[in-house]
Enzyme design. Structure first.
Site, PDB file in Angstrom:
ATOM      1  N   HIS A   5      -5.852   2.369  -0.880  1.00 51.56           N
ATOM      2  CA  HIS A   5      -5.035   3.143   0.069  1.00 51.56           C
ATOM      3  C   HIS A   5      -5.794   4.404   0.485  1.00 51.56           C
ATOM      4  O   HIS A   5      -5.594   5.478  -0.080  1.00 51.56           O
ATOM      5  CB  HIS A   5      -3.714   3.490  -0.623  1.00 51.56           C
ATOM      6  CG  HIS A   5      -2.775   4.353   0.155  1.00 51.56           C
ATOM      7  ND1 HIS A   5      -2.811   4.496   1.522  1.00 51.56           N
ATOM      8  CD2 HIS A   5      -1.733   5.127  -0.280  1.00 51.56           C
ATOM      9  CE1 HIS A   5      -1.852   5.328   1.901  1.00 51.56           C
ATOM     10  NE2 HIS A   5      -1.188   5.725   0.830  1.00 51.56           N
ATOM     11  N   CYS A  41       0.078   9.979   4.872  1.00 52.19           N
ATOM     12  CA  CYS A  41      -0.435   8.605   4.815  1.00 52.19           C
ATOM     13  C   CYS A  41       0.036   7.753   5.987  1.00 52.19           C
ATOM     14  O   CYS A  41      -0.389   6.605   6.119  1.00 52.19           O
ATOM     15  CB  CYS A  41      -0.099   7.941   3.487  1.00 52.19           C
ATOM     16  SG  CYS A  41       1.647   7.895   3.095  1.00 52.19           S
TER      17      CYS A  41
END
Length: 364
Positions: A319, A83
């Site tokens: 996200h 991420c």
């Protein structure tokens, strides 16, 4: 030294997994932002660096460049730092400009969780060290740093309220690129929801008697974001107004069982390198994978919430893993203009126990 600057930054709306962006492949999502930030660019870019975490594999940066219609002479490199991939792509492009490898780069990240071919996440750490799922790891961080359910829900409510305020006041409009037939609003945010009531009603979802709920965690999402990076000299030559100047960055590792704590040493080391303090930084953009992460980092570093994710974040908006780090930078690109900030930091904690922090200086 040649200095790297950001002159344009854009993102798509953030869609839910299986939601409004589900029909678009990663390269198509990336092409929407690439087309926008390179329109009217009079010279060929040197390279594309893009982050991606959940596939489908291959060199998505190269594929996205070709999908965008760029010259076949423009190569492309895809980065997987999970991420943190989008932020790492931007960081690397800035160092390449600084080192003289090129003068114009497109960098960012993309994720289509909807079209990911993988049922399970990749391994982040050997089992003998510990490789918890991210929700369980968020519980570990809450326990280690004494972050209660109430503290997490209070922060999550900030994220929802700030995001709704930003939406209603058109703060996201500058960031967004238009996709045909897709509303210019992040799919996960609903101004009609009573988020305070929702947060109180939810039960822990990762651990019995835990503190982490679906309300104080991010969603699983689709989206893309990219920035146009140049040397200061090239920006001046081409008539672009630089907004953010890359100052420096730090990447560091932490215990894989506490991946959300990665920003703590990364920010600390970065500030120490430049004889700066938290007080010297006007704005922080820290990815909100879990409220426990943000609260722990703010508590340990003594970052006031008034400086932190002031226009909302991933708990409210979503996200899209490989894109999220680039979204942090895109958000700062517009925030420093709006709030006349001088120094800002974009930072993210990463599965496997990694933290990235990037220091920016405003040029306006």
């Amino acid at each position: 030294m040649t200095r790297a600057v950001i002159v344009k930054a854009k993102r798509t709306v953030i869609g839910k997994k299986g939601g409004i962006l589900k029909q678009y492949s990663p390269e198509q999502l990336a092409s929407f932002v690439m087309k926008d930030i390179i329109q009217d660019l009079p010279e060929q870019i040197d390279d594309i660096i893009f982050g991606n975490a959940v596939g489908p594999g291959g060199n998505i940066a190269r594929l996205s460049g070709l999908e965008t219609g760029l010259s076949v002479a423009v190569p492309g490199m895809t980065i997987d730092r999970q991420c943190g991939s989008g932020l790492e792509a931007i960081r690397l492009a800035c160092y390449l400009v600084q080192g003289g490898a090129g003068q114009i780069y497109v960098a960012g990240g993309v994720e289509s969780s909807s079209q990911s071919p993988y049922d399970k996440r990749a391994r982040f750490s050997p089992e003998k060290l510990g490789d918890p799922d991210m929700g369980v790891a968020a519980e570990y961080v809450a326990e280690k740093y004494g972050i209660t359910r109430q503290m997490q829900d209070e922060y999550a409510l900030y994220s929802y309220q700030r995001s709704i305020h930003s939406l209603k006041n058109g703060r996201f409009s500058d960031e967004l690129v238009q996709i045909p037939d897709i509303p210019l609003q992040d799919e996960g945010l609903n101004p009609k929801v009573n988020y305070e009531r929702m947060l109180h009603r939810l039960t822990p979802c990762f651990k019995e008697n835990g503190t982490v709920t679906l309300g104080n965690s991010c969603g699983i999402n689709d989206g893309a974001s990219a920035v146009l990076i140049m040397s200061e000299e090239k920006a001046k030559e081409l008539g672009y107004q630089p907004i953010l100047r890359f100052v420096d960055s730090v990447v560091t590792g932490v215990n894989p069982n506490y991946p959300a704590s990665g920003p703590i040493p990364a920010i600390s080391q970065l500030l120490s390198k430049h004889s700066l303090s938290i007080q010297d930084i006007d704005l922080f953009e820290l990815n909100e994978a879990f409220a426990s992460k943000v609260v722990a980092c703010a508590k340990e570093l003594k970052i006031p919430y008034e400086k932190l994710n002031i226009e909302g974040g991933a708990i409210a908006l979503g996200h899209p893993y490989g894109a999220s780090g680039a979204i942090l930078v895109t958000r700062l690109f517009y925030e420093v203009q709006r709030y006349k900030a001088l120094f800002s930091i974009s930072t993210i904690g990463i599965g496997g126990g990694i933290g990235i922090a990037v220091l920016w200086e405003s040029m306006i």
